[in-house]
Design a protein around this motif. Sequence first.
Motif, PDB file in Angstrom:
ATOM      1  N   ASP A  77       0.761  -1.168  -0.047  1.00 46.53           N
ATOM      2  CA  ASP A  77       0.134   0.041  -0.029  1.00 46.53           C
ATOM      3  C   ASP A  77       0.814   1.297   0.168  1.00 46.53           C
ATOM      4  N   VAL A  78       2.189   1.259   0.872  1.00 47.13           N
ATOM      5  CA  VAL A  78       2.961   2.460   0.811  1.00 47.13           C
ATOM      6  C   VAL A  78       3.451   2.502  -0.878  1.00 47.13           C
ATOM      7  N   LYS A  79       4.038   1.403  -1.148  1.00 43.86           N
ATOM      8  CA  LYS A  79       4.548   1.691  -2.471  1.00 43.86           C
ATOM      9  C   LYS A  79       3.499   2.220  -3.226  1.00 43.86           C
ATOM     10  N   LEU A  80       2.242   1.579  -3.489  1.00 47.19           N
ATOM     11  CA  LEU A  80       1.196   2.080  -4.368  1.00 47.19           C
ATOM     12  C   LEU A  80       1.069   3.607  -4.444  1.00 47.19           C
ATOM     13  N   ALA A  81       0.952   4.042  -3.019  1.00 49.42           N
ATOM     14  CA  ALA A  81       0.817   5.480  -2.793  1.00 49.42           C
ATOM     15  C   ALA A  81       1.564   6.255  -3.035  1.00 49.42           C
ATOM     16  N   CYS A  82       3.112   5.883  -2.802  1.00 52.06           N
ATOM     17  CA  CYS A  82       4.264   6.650  -3.214  1.00 52.06           C
ATOM     18  C   CYS A  82       4.141   6.699  -4.802  1.00 52.06           C
ATOM     19  N   ALA A  83       4.144   5.611  -5.562  1.00 55.80           N
ATOM     20  CA  ALA A  83       4.064   5.792  -6.885  1.00 55.80           C
ATOM     21  C   ALA A  83       2.762   6.794  -7.588  1.00 55.80           C
ATOM     22  N   PHE A  84       1.888   6.563  -6.951  1.00 58.08           N
ATOM     23  CA  PHE A  84       0.675   7.268  -7.336  1.00 58.08           C
ATOM     24  C   PHE A  84       0.937   8.874  -7.132  1.00 58.08           C
ATOM     25  N   ALA A  85       1.331   9.207  -6.011  1.00 57.61           N
ATOM     26  CA  ALA A  85       1.813  10.515  -5.788  1.00 57.61           C
ATOM     27  C   ALA A  85       2.778  10.943  -6.593  1.00 57.61           C
ATOM     28  N   LEU A  86       3.784  10.285  -6.827  1.00 54.08           N
ATOM     29  CA  LEU A  86       4.960  10.636  -7.675  1.00 54.08           C
ATOM     30  C   LEU A  86       4.282  11.042  -9.334  1.00 54.08           C
ATOM     31  N   ILE A  87       3.566   9.855  -9.778  1.00 49.78           N
ATOM     32  CA  ILE A  87       3.081  10.020 -10.859  1.00 49.78           C
ATOM     33  C   ILE A  87       2.131  11.297 -10.949  1.00 49.78           C
ATOM     34  N   LEU A  88       1.402  11.475 -10.130  1.00 49.59           N
ATOM     35  CA  LEU A  88       0.285  12.677 -10.025  1.00 49.59           C
ATOM     36  C   LEU A  88       1.303  13.841  -9.860  1.00 49.59           C
ATOM     37  N   ALA A  89       2.406  14.079  -9.296  1.00 51.14           N
ATOM     38  CA  ALA A  89       3.060  15.268  -9.169  1.00 51.14           C
ATOM     39  C   ALA A  89       3.784  15.645 -10.552  1.00 51.14           C
ATOM     40  N   THR A  90       4.266  14.436 -10.962  1.00 53.47           N
ATOM     41  CA  THR A  90       4.824  14.411 -12.267  1.00 53.47           C
ATOM     42  C   THR A  90       3.945  14.926 -13.517  1.00 53.47           C
ATOM     43  N   ALA A  91       2.795  14.426 -13.352  1.00 56.25           N
ATOM     44  CA  ALA A  91       1.906  14.938 -14.526  1.00 56.25           C
ATOM     45  C   ALA A  91       1.361  16.467 -14.543  1.00 56.25           C
ATOM     46  N   LEU A  92       1.308  16.761 -13.148  1.00 56.35           N
ATOM     47  CA  LEU A  92       0.771  18.082 -12.806  1.00 56.35           C
ATOM     48  C   LEU A  92       1.870  19.092 -13.052  1.00 56.35           C
ATOM     49  N   ALA A  93       3.113  18.802 -12.990  1.00 59.79           N
ATOM     50  CA  ALA A  93       4.337  19.531 -12.586  1.00 59.79           C
ATOM     51  C   ALA A  93       4.311  20.645 -13.578  1.00 59.79           C
ATOM     52  N   PRO A  94       4.607  21.971 -13.693  1.00 62.12           N
ATOM     53  CA  PRO A  94       4.913  22.458 -14.769  1.00 62.12           C
ATOM     54  C   PRO A  94       6.093  22.128 -15.664  1.00 62.12           C
ATOM     55  N   GLY A  95       5.989  22.589 -16.915  1.00 61.16           N
ATOM     56  CA  GLY A  95       7.119  22.004 -17.951  1.00 61.16           C
ATOM     57  C   GLY A  95       8.235  22.554 -17.656  1.00 61.16           C
ATOM     58  N   HIS A  96       8.489  23.761 -16.904  1.00 56.16           N
ATOM     59  CA  HIS A  96       9.828  24.252 -16.828  1.00 56.16           C
ATOM     60  C   HIS A  96      10.633  23.631 -15.570  1.00 56.16           C
ATOM     61  N   TRP A  97       9.978  22.865 -14.777  1.00 53.73           N
ATOM     62  CA  TRP A  97      10.690  22.351 -13.469  1.00 53.73           C
ATOM     63  C   TRP A  97      11.550  21.160 -13.934  1.00 53.73           C
ATOM     64  N   THR A  98      12.666  21.635 -14.897  1.00 54.33           N
ATOM     65  CA  THR A  98      13.671  20.580 -15.237  1.00 54.33           C
ATOM     66  C   THR A  98      14.136  19.801 -13.909  1.00 54.33           C
ATOM     67  N   ALA A  99      14.569  20.695 -12.913  1.00 57.54           N
ATOM     68  CA  ALA A  99      15.174  19.940 -11.751  1.00 57.54           C
ATOM     69  C   ALA A  99      14.250  18.992 -11.208  1.00 57.54           C
TER      70      ALA A  99
END
Lengths: 203, 314, 249
Positions: free
Chosen positions: A22-44
């Motif tokens: 459950d932790v692994k899935l939650a982490c992955a989901f949070a990461l994917i969501l954050a990546t999907a929503l992150a602005p394009g210029h956040w290269t770092a």
Amino acid sequence: MSWLPHSHFTHSDSIVHRMRPDVKLACAFALILATALAPGHWTAWYAAVFALLTGATLVSRVPLKFVIQRLLLLSPFILAIAAVNAFHPDVRTPWQVVAAKSLLSLLAVLLVTLTTPFGKILQVLRRAKVPALLITTMALMHRYLFVLADESERMQRARLSRTFRKRKGIWWRLSASVVSQLFVRASQRAERIYDAMCARGWK
Amino acid sequence: MHIPDGFLDGKTAGVAAALSVCGVGMALRQVKRELPPRKTSLLGLSAAFLFAAQMVNFPILGGTSGHLIGSALITALLGLAPAIVVMTAVLIVQCFLFSDGGVVALGANVFNMAVLGCVTAHFSFHAARRAMPGTRGEVAAVAFAGWCAVVAGAITCAAQLAWSGRLPWTTAFPAMALLHMLIGIGEGLISALVYLAIVRARPDLANTSSPTHAPPWTSVTLGMAVALGIAIFLAPFASTLPDGLESVAQRFGFEHAAVAPPVSAPMPDYEVPGISWSVGATAVAGAAGTVIVFLLALALGRLLVPRKQSATPG
Amino acid sequence: MSPAIEVTDLRYRYHDGTEALRGITFSIERGDCVGLLGPNGSGKSTLLLHLNGILPEKARNTGHVRIMGEAVTAESLERVRRRVGLLFQDPDDQLFCATVEEDVAFGPRQLGLPEEEVQQRARDALARVGLRDYGHRATHHLSQGEKRRACLAGVLTCKPDILVLDEPTSGLDPRGRREFKTLLREIHATRLIATHDLELVVELCPRSIILDQGQIIADGPTRELLNDEELMLAHGLERPHILRHIHPH
């Protein structure tokens, strides 16, 4: 079952494998969501996520060749977007950003699916209050995927062994009859499974 | 048509996911109420069947081959609500087991292929079935429904990509619609052949009872389908639609959550006469294509099913 | 004491009207091990499904089935299913869960037993069929023999009084067959075994019933029946080699 190597990796052992599903899935989901929503210029940010995921992939000892092969399957989508971008430079998101987002997300999903047995993922979904009927359907689907896929392969082989010239018309009819037989057999098996479930007290 | 992650922005993925949760929730409730307990295991096995069926190849041109997608076939065999549940299960398993289609995009994929695909298939199937009696009509209707489901899903997919700002609508719509009008022909043919073979082997397996009793659910979906149909066919003509959606988004404050434009604000390219013409042309081609495919489906039904067999409805 | 299984004039029709069972009557005492023989399509599987109360759901049958003296009805169904363990012909139908442990624990979980007891029963049953470390294995990766033993473990966890087996040794290699036979011999419940494996019947079952076209053709001591060459050949069976050597006529 050479077309499905996934389940061979889910039972090896590493820190990533041992993480609570459950932790692994939650982490992955949070990461994917954050990546999907992150602005394009956040290269770092993209670089950091990439470093984290690559590190985890190396630690998990999932065969890299397999991961790369799977990532390459994304390329047609990315190429299409890149081609359109070339003709429409005014599109709001440049193709490099889309490519980065989808590659990172796919890497995260791959890491989870390659290190977690599907049954565990279902357990997490069940605890997350996904309706029981949908869970039962997915559990049965997962259990019988392989059985039906093997059945289909055997039927196709048996039919091909008696097909002497592959004309297109005949091939279409053969394939249609294999698929229809597959459904007939699947529904007969569904009845027998229901009997077996009842025999052991299913309510 | 599985959209990977990264191809949708937050607002589009969120709206699509909310629509999917509603649609699948309604389907689940309907299944729980009306499906006989004996059929519970059939849902899981049908999902496994679709997966296995998708690996059977049908040769097309040159060395290429296609395969069944199956939303129309499974809708014709099981009925609307069970079909939505089955397709949803297939998409979730493909996402988590084979990483086919994105996680954030899962809602959009479920909406395009499970909810919209099956609803479109259901209504086009039952509408087209009236054109001819017996098995002939059913086979023709399955072919037509297969085509409609694929095209409808492709159009909403294009709309989602456009709304996310990943592709201009004037490119995404003609490309996706025209490509899937071709793919849909294959899907319709395969679905019809498979359906006919199943009905010949086991007529009792096809659940083709037309929805005579109309619970609120049917009228709601009918309303939704009509609205969607209108939206899909009017959208291309209203070339300001992406703008319209944008202003709605701004009014509700979605715009701030959306991806900040890294390039200077886009010049709406659908005002270029040549390009907006392509959208209009696609819509006309779509309308004409629907009629042509419908007639072709009727011809296919006549070709595949001899008159005598058709007289005894399956 | 009432017999373990008592079947009186049982008749059953398929949906298409074909008569599958045409007046079956027999009874089996507690603790007995009985073989059920007959050609393919003679109604063996249909009969076995009735003993677990699965087929009467579909109606179209007449006659009575009593399990430990209790008639099989809608009210008694749960008790009957708890008492009768049914081993299906195709292990893939029966192993419907993803892992062995989940599958073996399915019955006790449905009974609503506390989790520790469920785990304990699952461990015991797996140990009993020789699959002690197989709990976390995926069911679809097992060999045919392992699948069959996992099925048996799943039935044993419910602690049935009666074990009904549908062709338990079909599709097994000689070693798998031998191992499964040994397992069956060690179980002390009442057993009814439908099979084409005549050597299994000779070794395990003192009594046999021969079924053909939905009717009982013969019911008596196994060796006597199987030695009747004419009877055996008339109903799609044969005299097993094992008997030819022991009782040369």
